[in-house]
Design a protein around this motif. Sequence first.
Motif, PDB file in Angstrom:
ATOM      1  N   LEU A 138       0.389  -1.217 -10.580  1.00 29.82           N
ATOM      2  CA  LEU A 138      -0.673  -1.091  -9.585  1.00 29.82           C
ATOM      3  C   LEU A 138      -1.050  -2.450  -9.010  1.00 29.82           C
ATOM      4  O   LEU A 138      -1.250  -2.606  -7.805  1.00 29.82           O
ATOM      5  N   LYS A 139      -1.139  -3.457  -9.903  1.00 28.14           N
ATOM      6  CA  LYS A 139      -1.484  -4.801  -9.441  1.00 28.14           C
ATOM      7  C   LYS A 139      -0.411  -5.370  -8.535  1.00 28.14           C
ATOM      8  O   LYS A 139      -0.691  -6.011  -7.519  1.00 28.14           O
ATOM      9  N   GLU A 140       0.827  -5.166  -8.916  1.00 29.40           N
ATOM     10  CA  GLU A 140       1.940  -5.720  -8.144  1.00 29.40           C
ATOM     11  C   GLU A 140       2.356  -4.840  -6.973  1.00 29.40           C
ATOM     12  O   GLU A 140       3.283  -5.180  -6.243  1.00 29.40           O
ATOM     13  N   LYS A 141       1.677  -3.681  -6.871  1.00 25.86           N
ATOM     14  CA  LYS A 141       1.950  -2.732  -5.776  1.00 25.86           C
ATOM     15  C   LYS A 141       3.433  -2.320  -5.729  1.00 25.86           C
ATOM     16  O   LYS A 141       4.103  -2.385  -4.706  1.00 25.86           O
ATOM     17  N   GLU A 142       3.921  -1.918  -6.893  1.00 25.74           N
ATOM     18  CA  GLU A 142       5.317  -1.459  -6.990  1.00 25.74           C
ATOM     19  C   GLU A 142       5.356   0.016  -6.588  1.00 25.74           C
ATOM     20  O   GLU A 142       5.501   0.907  -7.419  1.00 25.74           O
ATOM     21  N   PHE A 143       5.217   0.274  -5.297  1.00 22.40           N
ATOM     22  CA  PHE A 143       5.077   1.624  -4.789  1.00 22.40           C
ATOM     23  C   PHE A 143       6.410   2.214  -4.344  1.00 22.40           C
ATOM     24  O   PHE A 143       7.389   1.510  -4.129  1.00 22.40           O
ATOM     25  N   ASN A 144       6.385   3.527  -4.270  1.00 20.82           N
ATOM     26  CA  ASN A 144       7.489   4.284  -3.677  1.00 20.82           C
ATOM     27  C   ASN A 144       8.814   4.163  -4.426  1.00 20.82           C
ATOM     28  O   ASN A 144       9.888   4.333  -3.841  1.00 20.82           O
TER      29      ASN A 144
END
Length: 553
Positions: A138-144
Amino acid sequence: MVDTTWDLDGYFKIDVKPDGAYLSVYAPIGDGEPVEISNVLVELTARGIEGFDEDLIRQTIKEGQGTSIKIAERQVGEEAAVTEDLFVVEISEDEMSAYLTVFSFAEESPAVIENIHSALEAHGVVHGIDEERITTLLKEKEFNKPILVARGTPAIPGQDAVINFKFRKDTDKRGPKIETDGRVNFRKLDLVENVIVGQVIANKLPPTKAIPGKTITGREIKAPDGEDLSLPAGKNTEISSDSLELIATVSGRVIWTGTRIDVEPIYEIKGDVNFTTGDIDFVGSVIVGGNITDGFTVKATGNIEVKGCIEGANVIAGGNIIVQNGILGRDEGKVFAEGDIIAKFIQNGNIEAMRDVLIQDAIIHSRVDAGERVVIVGGKRGVLIGGKVRAGKEVNVRTVGSWKEVPTEIEVGVAPRTREKVLVLEREIEEDKKKFRDLKLGIKTLLLQKEQMDGLPPAKEELLNKYLRAQNMFMRKLRDTMTRINLLQKELAVDVGGKVSIFNVIYPGVKISIRRNTMHVREEYKFVTFFGRGNKIEFKEYEEPKITKKDKK
């Protein structure tokens, strides 16, 4: 090829995700009706989706590939409505891992983390959740993209028992020893693996229990326990009380048969000791079916029995040495026994027994030492010709010397080793006395220089100190050696008897020593026993040796 035996209208799907609205359009099949843009627009309006790209919608409908195409950005006020679409949880078929795909959204928040946990729980994920990994993504925004957020605990099977051998099993594969200088020693084959009584020759690492595992859904995973093994106990071995060690009950040769471990207290060689067998060094007794050939060594802590001859070899036994034929020393090697040496004959040999040397036929041009007796117990000849024979108590033979007056020496009344020690110490004293005299001369010279020069240079002063230290050391050593010699001389002076018995004849040319007295035989004597009395050697009627069953073997 598309099956056209049936018709299917085209259709579309709108997905609202955290980062926007997506359109998927599927082309019709056969005579099915295509998707109308008006129907798509109506659906978008009904769901309150704004800011869509109408041209992109037309293009997506035209292509009809079923690909999800983003047609509008994130919708304001839609966050609560799309919460259920924020995450995708995928569980592996073996339930050992869970992957979480988080779609784009504004910021990390406790509510989002709580929703993630709710999503995992909804899919049955209750074990092995990696909280730190969830926070990081979540912190590193490892999305999708799918991220591994839960791992199951694999079951660990038990380890099977393991037998550790405390000896080398590959004696049949050993070869000549390579010496430090590169030479190949073909006499050192190292074919025997020795063990002593009480030695651990194998041990066992016991099997372990399996450790159950657990899937991410909480299901227990079982595994087999390790299988046990029995220690391969064989002859002359025992298993320890805890069943973890195999112990030798005798000293000897350890043998791995492939299924069990035996310890043989007797090492039997079928033929000769030669380059096939190499030297023998055995903890136990050795039986040689043939000869011990020139240059080889046989050592045993027990007895050594040779059914052939001992040639110019080194043979050392902690017990007795029994030679069915003879000892042909060729003035090489040595035969030594802590007990008795029994043979048919000795020729040009170097023999020493701490007890008796018992010979059937003849001793010719040999050096023979016995702690107690040298006896020629039978045979037609029973002769002792040439060489030197020494015994602590008695020499008893049929004939000594020959009519050719062959020089022959006999010494009795003193243990040969004691006499040898005295001779060695006396030589040592003479050498030390010479060194001591040289030191004194060096010290005297340096002291004179010191007096004349009113001092010495540092190097010579150090040399003087070195000489003085060495002088003190030699003085102490000489005192110690003299003390040892005096003790041995007292032992030699003790009247312990000693006799030389001749059943047939003793010829001129023989020298007899009984303790400190010496006699040179200048005429023939028959059927006599020589003994010491005071400062001279006298003789009397022949006395037979005391023959035991052992002596007749």
